[in-house]
Design a protein around this motif. Sequence first.
Motif, PDB file in Angstrom:
ATOM      1  N   GLY A 316       0.799  -1.219   0.000  1.00  0.00           N
ATOM      2  CA  GLY A 316       0.000   0.000   0.000  1.00  0.00           C
ATOM      3  C   GLY A 316       0.832   1.270   0.000  1.00  0.00           C
ATOM      4  O   GLY A 316       1.954   1.301   0.521  1.00  0.00           O
ATOM      5  N   CYS A 317       0.275   2.306  -0.579  1.00  0.00           N
ATOM      6  CA  CYS A 317       0.966   3.574  -0.774  1.00  0.00           C
ATOM      7  C   CYS A 317       1.254   4.292   0.550  1.00  0.00           C
ATOM      8  O   CYS A 317       2.364   4.778   0.785  1.00  0.00           O
ATOM      9  N   ALA A 363       8.448   7.808  -4.519  1.00  0.00           N
ATOM     10  CA  ALA A 363       7.861   6.725  -5.307  1.00  0.00           C
ATOM     11  C   ALA A 363       6.364   6.628  -5.074  1.00  0.00           C
ATOM     12  O   ALA A 363       5.591   6.303  -5.977  1.00  0.00           O
ATOM     13  N   ALA A 364       5.946   6.923  -3.832  1.00  0.00           N
ATOM     14  CA  ALA A 364       4.523   6.836  -3.492  1.00  0.00           C
ATOM     15  C   ALA A 364       3.741   8.066  -3.930  1.00  0.00           C
ATOM     16  O   ALA A 364       2.503   8.028  -3.998  1.00  0.00           O
ATOM     17  N   GLN A 365       4.436   9.143  -4.225  1.00  0.00           N
ATOM     18  CA  GLN A 365       3.782  10.419  -4.466  1.00  0.00           C
ATOM     19  C   GLN A 365       2.866  10.403  -5.690  1.00  0.00           C
ATOM     20  O   GLN A 365       1.752  10.935  -5.656  1.00  0.00           O
ATOM     21  N   GLY A 366       3.313   9.793  -6.783  1.00  0.00           N
ATOM     22  CA  GLY A 366       2.505   9.766  -8.000  1.00  0.00           C
ATOM     23  C   GLY A 366       1.182   9.066  -7.785  1.00  0.00           C
ATOM     24  O   GLY A 366       0.107   9.568  -8.154  1.00  0.00           O
ATOM     25  N   THR A 367       1.225   7.882  -7.171  1.00  0.00           N
ATOM     26  CA  THR A 367       0.003   7.127  -6.884  1.00  0.00           C
ATOM     27  C   THR A 367      -0.882   7.871  -5.895  1.00  0.00           C
ATOM     28  O   THR A 367      -2.104   7.962  -6.076  1.00  0.00           O
ATOM     29  N   PHE A 368      -0.269   8.394  -4.845  1.00  0.00           N
ATOM     30  CA  PHE A 368      -1.040   9.063  -3.790  1.00  0.00           C
ATOM     31  C   PHE A 368      -1.785  10.281  -4.327  1.00  0.00           C
ATOM     32  O   PHE A 368      -2.979  10.443  -4.084  1.00  0.00           O
ATOM     33  N   ILE A 369      -1.106  11.144  -5.058  1.00  0.00           N
ATOM     34  CA  ILE A 369      -1.719  12.387  -5.529  1.00  0.00           C
ATOM     35  C   ILE A 369      -2.796  12.116  -6.569  1.00  0.00           C
ATOM     36  O   ILE A 369      -3.921  12.633  -6.465  1.00  0.00           O
ATOM     37  N   THR A 370      -2.500  11.320  -7.577  1.00  0.00           N
ATOM     38  CA  THR A 370      -3.472  11.108  -8.660  1.00  0.00           C
ATOM     39  C   THR A 370      -4.709  10.365  -8.183  1.00  0.00           C
ATOM     40  O   THR A 370      -5.808  10.572  -8.715  1.00  0.00           O
ATOM     41  N   ASN A 371      -4.575   9.519  -7.171  1.00  0.00           N
ATOM     42  CA  ASN A 371      -5.727   8.768  -6.673  1.00  0.00           C
ATOM     43  C   ASN A 371      -6.685   9.612  -5.836  1.00  0.00           C
ATOM     44  O   ASN A 371      -7.766   9.138  -5.468  1.00  0.00           O
ATOM     45  N   GLY A 381      -6.467  18.492 -11.107  1.00  0.00           N
ATOM     46  CA  GLY A 381      -6.301  18.328  -9.671  1.00  0.00           C
ATOM     47  C   GLY A 381      -4.891  17.921  -9.289  1.00  0.00           C
ATOM     48  O   GLY A 381      -4.292  18.481  -8.360  1.00  0.00           O
ATOM     49  N   SER A 382      -4.329  16.962 -10.019  1.00  0.00           N
ATOM     50  CA  SER A 382      -2.978  16.490  -9.717  1.00  0.00           C
ATOM     51  C   SER A 382      -1.939  17.569  -9.986  1.00  0.00           C
ATOM     52  O   SER A 382      -0.996  17.752  -9.212  1.00  0.00           O
ATOM     53  N   SER A 383      -2.094  18.290 -11.107  1.00  0.00           N
ATOM     54  CA  SER A 383      -1.143  19.358 -11.442  1.00  0.00           C
ATOM     55  C   SER A 383      -1.171  20.464 -10.401  1.00  0.00           C
ATOM     56  O   SER A 383      -0.125  20.965  -9.969  1.00  0.00           O
TER      57      SER A 383
END
Length: 442
Positions: A316-317, A363-371, A381-383
């Motif tokens: 998990g993230c 590494a977790a940041q991309g998954t965390f933010i976009t989700n 929203g992500s940008s």
Amino acid sequence: MKNVTPRQASFQEDQNPQIMRARLSQWRIAFASIVGTMLEWYDFTIYNTMAALIFGRLFFPSAQPRVGMILAFSTYAVGYVSRPVGAVVFGWIGDRYGRRTVLVFALTLMGACTASIAVLPTFESIGIVAPLGLSIVRFLQGLALGGEWAGAVLIATEHGSAHRQGRNSSWAQMGPAAGILLATFVIGGVGIFMPDRAFLSWGWRVPFALSAFLMVFGLWVRRAVPETPVFAKSRHEAGAPPLVEVLRKHKAALAIASSSRIGTDVLYSLLLIFSISYITQFLDMPRSVALGCTLTGSACELVAIPVFGSLIDRIGCRKVYAGGILAGSLITLAFFPVFGMKLPLAIFGLTAIGTVSHAAMYAAQGTFITNQFPSTVRYTGSSLAYTLGSLAGGSAFAPLIMSSIVGGWTGTWGITLYVMVTLAVTAAGIVAAGHRTPSEQS
């Protein structure tokens, strides 16, 4: 029927044209995700290295050395101020007309701006117009970068399996480490084979000029990548603009996602940006130690990010993120005592451990933010979260703040406290995300 061994079956599978095309497409998508952030951080490293070493003299020669360094970092921060504007503009395009469209245009603008610094006159040639021109270039580059990161993550995750989000989003996160390594090798190579006088006169321009080749390669890769299937399903032309929808329906998500950037970026700024000027100007150690510190940290991060990306898919993230925050806090407390020993091996060792802890968060940041956002406004929203997080306390002003604090009455303890507070803010965001319902995290 002839028996086929597993090895023969694997070979036959590898020769299957459809499988070969699918794998080629997967690698192309990975490179398309990496190359933009790689160019971004190639420039990031070049500019910050030059800001710490010589830009104060080239563009702000009338200022005292420490003041000149602060002014040089201030010019760099201009590029971050414009990022939210780019996030809004390119986010709207990405949510309405496609991820791929933004990525091609953003990479072109970003690469052209970076290369243009190579031909920018200095203060000695055109006076006050020189730092003004540098600020304008940084502003335009910030516009492009405002929409780059989210597209790089989404082009990989929305083309890939939902069970591989951690791994796929980590591709874009590998770009910074690769860009820093490339930039450091280029700067080191130019510095080794060129006398200091020539480097100060024109050699510093070479790394900026070489960014044009990286831009051309990136465009070649990205133009061949198709639009993501997720966008094709969720695309809608009507309704409120994505920015309005994010601010109206997803304010909590925006705040949580933005907070995840703050401590992560400030820790990075301490380890690999501020450390350059601290080593060379405050500890009076050779420039080679500062560059070695950057190389060591970036190499460790490049290896660690895909490892943590795969770990995210297993445990998990948020767990990976929390582990990185805890380790980063311990490294922050040890930073100045270890650097104060003035032992290169000790400095390299702490930097290596510190960048691995940062890699867990990054590494977790991309998954965390976009989700945190639904697909219809995910780009915007992500940008916005990515850029606002930087403005709130991350890479935008962290080197400037640290350079100002270190000369004040609090000294190095003031910087330690500053980094610890930002990591606490990020930890609060990770905890808050766990209390949201699935519908709120859509």
